[in-house]
Design an enzyme around this catalytic site. Structure first.
Site, PDB file in Angstrom:
ATOM      1  N   CYS A 315       5.308  -1.865  -3.232  1.00  0.00           N
ATOM      2  CA  CYS A 315       5.504  -2.491  -4.537  1.00  0.00           C
ATOM      3  C   CYS A 315       4.685  -1.787  -5.610  1.00  0.00           C
ATOM      4  CB  CYS A 315       5.130  -3.979  -4.482  1.00  0.00           C
ATOM      5  SG  CYS A 315       3.405  -4.283  -4.057  1.00  0.00           S
ATOM      6  N   GLU A 349      10.271  -1.259  -6.767  1.00  0.00           N
ATOM      7  CA  GLU A 349       9.974  -1.321  -5.334  1.00  0.00           C
ATOM      8  C   GLU A 349      10.513  -0.044  -4.692  1.00  0.00           C
ATOM      9  OE1 GLU A 349       8.451  -4.366  -2.428  1.00  0.00           O
ATOM     10  OE2 GLU A 349       8.667  -4.426  -4.603  1.00  0.00           O
TER      11      GLU A 349
END
Length: 357
Positions: A315, A349
């Site tokens: 992330c 992401e």
């Protein structure tokens, strides 16, 4: 993690152009891009409450300027959240005890269900009956929190069903679990990993930061055995429950930090929490890591680089790049995917598959 320090990248094409340059020392082949719908994609939303003239408003505050913004609608939030927000606000405005010292709300949805958490600066035991009436009248799973206290009305657990390559995977979790907040992208991430694994030679899987089994349950079918670790006791309990929901019997869960697991595998320390697991019985061909924003520390990198194949879900592209500097000494990046988890924001992401050189 936001890319805003590098530029105002909002579209997936803009993020892709930046990432291609940012990671060019590790990967020069084509990136796989995964889009999301641009509205009603987010399953978790947190708002403040603003009190004025004896009434109540949803609000957000700028973290830097502290400027207040009155919120009437969240176009990024799940439709169930958007539909429930005005009903909740109307109910709270009519109950002085419920709105007094109420400062925040958290919404969490799955495909099937919705839960609500109200946050108070007062003893919630004093308004227990009011909270129960709210839950019953609005037919909502309700959690109330104040300092040192938590009350649950109906249930705090939510059920989720993910569709992965034609299979239904069943989950249960609650608001305390870490979740991927975009269900469509979550399904695409898991499917991307499954597609890579389907053409690989596979033995056993080691997974770090497994949570409630989000990836674990879907990937277990590709391996003889799976060892999945997580430090949260409640997440481990949900993971065990989710194994039963899916009739999955080849996963072994251990409540260990990644650093503790490293010590155990190197036989530098024994752990009572591993008393029913024989590490020597595993032959790990793949390791999956989905770490927090801080990325992997050196002890974890030293552990995972011993294995043939690494799947890294990130992330935070910044810490991912730092970790790849170490991992590229022993592995090369074979596949790189970008998932537009938070549409029209600088957040991104990444999924990276590495194999040993």
């Amino acid at each position: 993690m936001s890319l805003e320090n590098f530029g105002n990248f909002l579209t997936l094409d803009e993020k892709h152009s930046f990432i291609k340059k940012y990671f060019k020392e590790f990967y020069t082949k084509d990136f796989k891009l995964f889009t999301s719908k641009d509205k009603h994609y987010r399953t978790r939303a947190e708002l403040s409450f603003y009190h004025e003239n004896d009434t109540l408003f949803y609000a957000m505050f700028d973290p830097k300027s502290k400027k207040k913004y009155i919120i009437e609608y969240l176009d990024f939030a799940d439709e169930k959240i958007c539909a429930f927000m005005p009903k909740l606000l109307e109910y709270l405005r009519q109950d002085d005890k419920l709105k007094e010292k109420l400062f925040g709300v958290e919404f969490l949805t799955t495909k099937q269900e919705l839960s609500l958490t109200l946050l108070y600066h007062k003893n919630i035991e004093d308004i227990k009956s009011n909270l129960e009436n709210l839950s019953n009248n609005l037919h909502i799973n309700l959690i109330a929190r104040s300092k040192g206290k938590k009350l649950i009305f109906k249930t705090e657990n939510l059920r989720q069903t993910l569709n992965i390559q034609g299979r239904e995977i069943f989950y249960e979790f609650n608001n305390d679990c870490f979740i991927q907040p975009n269900t469509t992208i979550n399904e695409k991430m898991i499917t991307w990993v499954c597609e890579i694994l389907s053409i690989q030679k596979r033995m056993d899987l080691l997974e770090l930061y497994c949570g409630y089994g989000n990836f674990t349950l879907a990937l277990a079918q590709f391996f003889f055995k799976v060892l999945a670790t997580e430090i949260s006791k409640s997440s481990i309990n949900f993971a065990l429950k989710n194994c039963k929901l899916n009739n999955t019997t080849n996963i072994h869960f251990a409540r260990l930090s990644s650093e503790e697991l490293s010590l155990a595998i190197k036989k530098e320390r024994e752990f009572f929490r591993l008393k029913d697991i024989r590490l020597d019985d595993f032959n790990f061909s793949h390791v999956l890591v989905d770490p927090p924003r801080a990325g992997l520390d050196k002890s974890v990198i030293d552990l995972i680089k011993k294995y043939e194949n690494i799947i890294y879900i990130s992330c935070n592209p910044i810490t991912l790049k730092e970790n790849l500097k170490e991992l590229s000494l022993t592995h090369r990046v074979e596949n790189f995917a970008l998932f537009d988890q938070f549409v029209n924001t600088p957040h991104l992401e990444c999924g990276v598959f590495l194999s040993k050189v």
